[in-house]
Design a protein around this motif. Structure first.
Motif, PDB file in Angstrom:
ATOM      1  N   VAL A 134       0.858  -1.189   0.000  1.00 46.83           N
ATOM      2  CA  VAL A 134       0.000   0.000   0.000  1.00 46.83           C
ATOM      3  C   VAL A 134       0.892   1.236   0.000  1.00 46.83           C
ATOM      4  O   VAL A 134       1.920   1.261   0.684  1.00 46.83           O
ATOM      5  CB  VAL A 134      -0.925   0.002   1.242  1.00 46.83           C
ATOM      6  N   ASP A 135       0.484   2.244  -0.761  1.00 43.36           N
ATOM      7  CA  ASP A 135       1.231   3.501  -0.831  1.00 43.36           C
ATOM      8  C   ASP A 135       1.478   4.035   0.585  1.00 43.36           C
ATOM      9  O   ASP A 135       0.522   4.305   1.330  1.00 43.36           O
ATOM     10  CB  ASP A 135       0.430   4.516  -1.651  1.00 43.36           C
ATOM     11  N   PRO A 136       2.751   4.190   0.980  1.00 51.15           N
ATOM     12  CA  PRO A 136       3.064   4.636   2.343  1.00 51.15           C
ATOM     13  C   PRO A 136       2.814   6.123   2.577  1.00 51.15           C
ATOM     14  O   PRO A 136       2.922   6.595   3.706  1.00 51.15           O
ATOM     15  CB  PRO A 136       4.551   4.300   2.496  1.00 51.15           C
ATOM     16  N   ALA A 137       2.470   6.872   1.529  1.00 52.33           N
ATOM     17  CA  ALA A 137       2.239   8.305   1.699  1.00 52.33           C
ATOM     18  C   ALA A 137       0.960   8.602   2.483  1.00 52.33           C
ATOM     19  O   ALA A 137       0.795   9.697   3.010  1.00 52.33           O
ATOM     20  CB  ALA A 137       2.184   8.990   0.335  1.00 52.33           C
ATOM     21  N   TRP A 138       0.061   7.621   2.560  1.00 48.56           N
ATOM     22  CA  TRP A 138      -1.221   7.838   3.237  1.00 48.56           C
ATOM     23  C   TRP A 138      -1.101   7.640   4.736  1.00 48.56           C
ATOM     24  O   TRP A 138      -0.448   6.710   5.193  1.00 48.56           O
ATOM     25  CB  TRP A 138      -2.275   6.853   2.727  1.00 48.56           C
ATOM     26  N   ASP A 142      -6.652   8.038   7.745  1.00 46.33           N
ATOM     27  CA  ASP A 142      -7.235   8.814   6.649  1.00 46.33           C
ATOM     28  C   ASP A 142      -7.566   7.915   5.465  1.00 46.33           C
ATOM     29  O   ASP A 142      -8.618   8.056   4.837  1.00 46.33           O
ATOM     30  CB  ASP A 142      -6.283   9.919   6.202  1.00 46.33           C
ATOM     31  N   LEU A 143      -6.674   6.989   5.162  1.00 47.71           N
ATOM     32  CA  LEU A 143      -6.885   6.087   4.040  1.00 47.71           C
ATOM     33  C   LEU A 143      -8.128   5.224   4.248  1.00 47.71           C
ATOM     34  O   LEU A 143      -8.940   5.059   3.336  1.00 47.71           O
ATOM     35  CB  LEU A 143      -5.649   5.203   3.829  1.00 47.71           C
ATOM     36  N   LEU A 144      -8.294   4.687   5.447  1.00 44.90           N
ATOM     37  CA  LEU A 144      -9.455   3.833   5.713  1.00 44.90           C
ATOM     38  C   LEU A 144     -10.762   4.608   5.598  1.00 44.90           C
ATOM     39  O   LEU A 144     -11.748   4.108   5.051  1.00 44.90           O
ATOM     40  CB  LEU A 144      -9.321   3.162   7.076  1.00 44.90           C
ATOM     41  N   ILE A 187      -5.653   4.464  -5.852  1.00 40.06           N
ATOM     42  CA  ILE A 187      -5.272   5.156  -4.614  1.00 40.06           C
ATOM     43  C   ILE A 187      -4.216   4.361  -3.855  1.00 40.06           C
ATOM     44  O   ILE A 187      -3.283   4.926  -3.287  1.00 40.06           O
ATOM     45  CB  ILE A 187      -6.517   5.372  -3.730  1.00 40.06           C
ATOM     46  N   LEU A 188      -4.348   3.064  -3.839  1.00 38.19           N
ATOM     47  CA  LEU A 188      -3.503   2.199  -3.015  1.00 38.19           C
ATOM     48  C   LEU A 188      -2.137   1.908  -3.614  1.00 38.19           C
ATOM     49  O   LEU A 188      -1.202   1.596  -2.890  1.00 38.19           O
ATOM     50  CB  LEU A 188      -4.226   0.873  -2.764  1.00 38.19           C
TER      51      LEU A 188
END
Length: 194
Positions: A134-138, A142-144, A187-188
């Motif tokens: 999963v993109d670590p920038a999130w 917030d992502l969930l 997004i992910l």
């Protein structure tokens, strides 16, 4: 076989689910719930105390059922979005109950012993980020929230009020579900160079 008391309690919960989803806490009427459940108001109060406690019980039951049905694997967050989309389409009353609870602005309505939010935990998302899935920038929380909102966007849209649950286009549900999952995948996806 259930006892008469347990059967009455279940009928009350079923009737309350319908009543609260339709009218919210303020608009729901205990006499309608009791009548639909074929129970006395006194029995309802004996089981649940008051209307507010009954609402909180139904909300907790809805959240538990949702949490039990939704996958918790943070390595498959697009699967979470698809499952949450399906659940929102099949149980719109659960989302309406959450909307009514938000409008009440009373934290006491939330379950006292939380069953946990449906889907993966923030810690599980963090581990998936560390594993490069999963993109670590999130920010995991917030992502969930973003993914939950994406999954429930069509069920919560104003269009749903006007078209109703029965869309004349039989392919629209699949198309919308695929769009939500595809958006989640974008997004992910871990981005290089961040």
């Amino acid at each position: 076989m259930r006892s008469d008391g347990e059967a009455t309690r279940i009928r009350i919960l079923d009737a309350a689910r319908t009543e609260f989803a339709r009218y919210g806490l303020a608009g729901a009427r205990v006499d309608r719930i009791a009548g639909e459940a074929r129970a006395s108001k006194e029995r309802l109060y004996a089981y649940f105390g008051d209307k507010r406690s009954l609402f909180a019980t139904v909300l907790a039951l809805n959240l538990q059922e949702t949490a039990d049905l939704i996958p918790r694997d943070a390595r498959d967050l697009s699967g979470f979005v698809g499952a949450m989309f399906d659940h929102a389409e099949e149980h719109p009353e659960h989302l309406r109950m959450l909307d009514w609870a938000r409008l009440e602005e009373n934290p006491d309505l939330l379950p006292r012993v939380p069953c946990g939010r449906p889907g993966p935990t923030s810690d599980a998302v963090l581990r998936a980020q560390e594993a490069g899935v999963v993109d670590p920038a999130w920010n995991p929380d917030d992502l969930l929230i973003l993914l939950f909102s994406l999954a429930t966007a069509w069920a919560q849209s104003p269009e749903a009020l006007f078209t109703g649950a029965a869309d004349p286009d039989p392919d629209s549900r699949g198309r919308r579900r695929n769009a939500a999952v595809a958006a989640a995948c974008r997004i992910l996806e871990p981005r290089s160079g961040r």
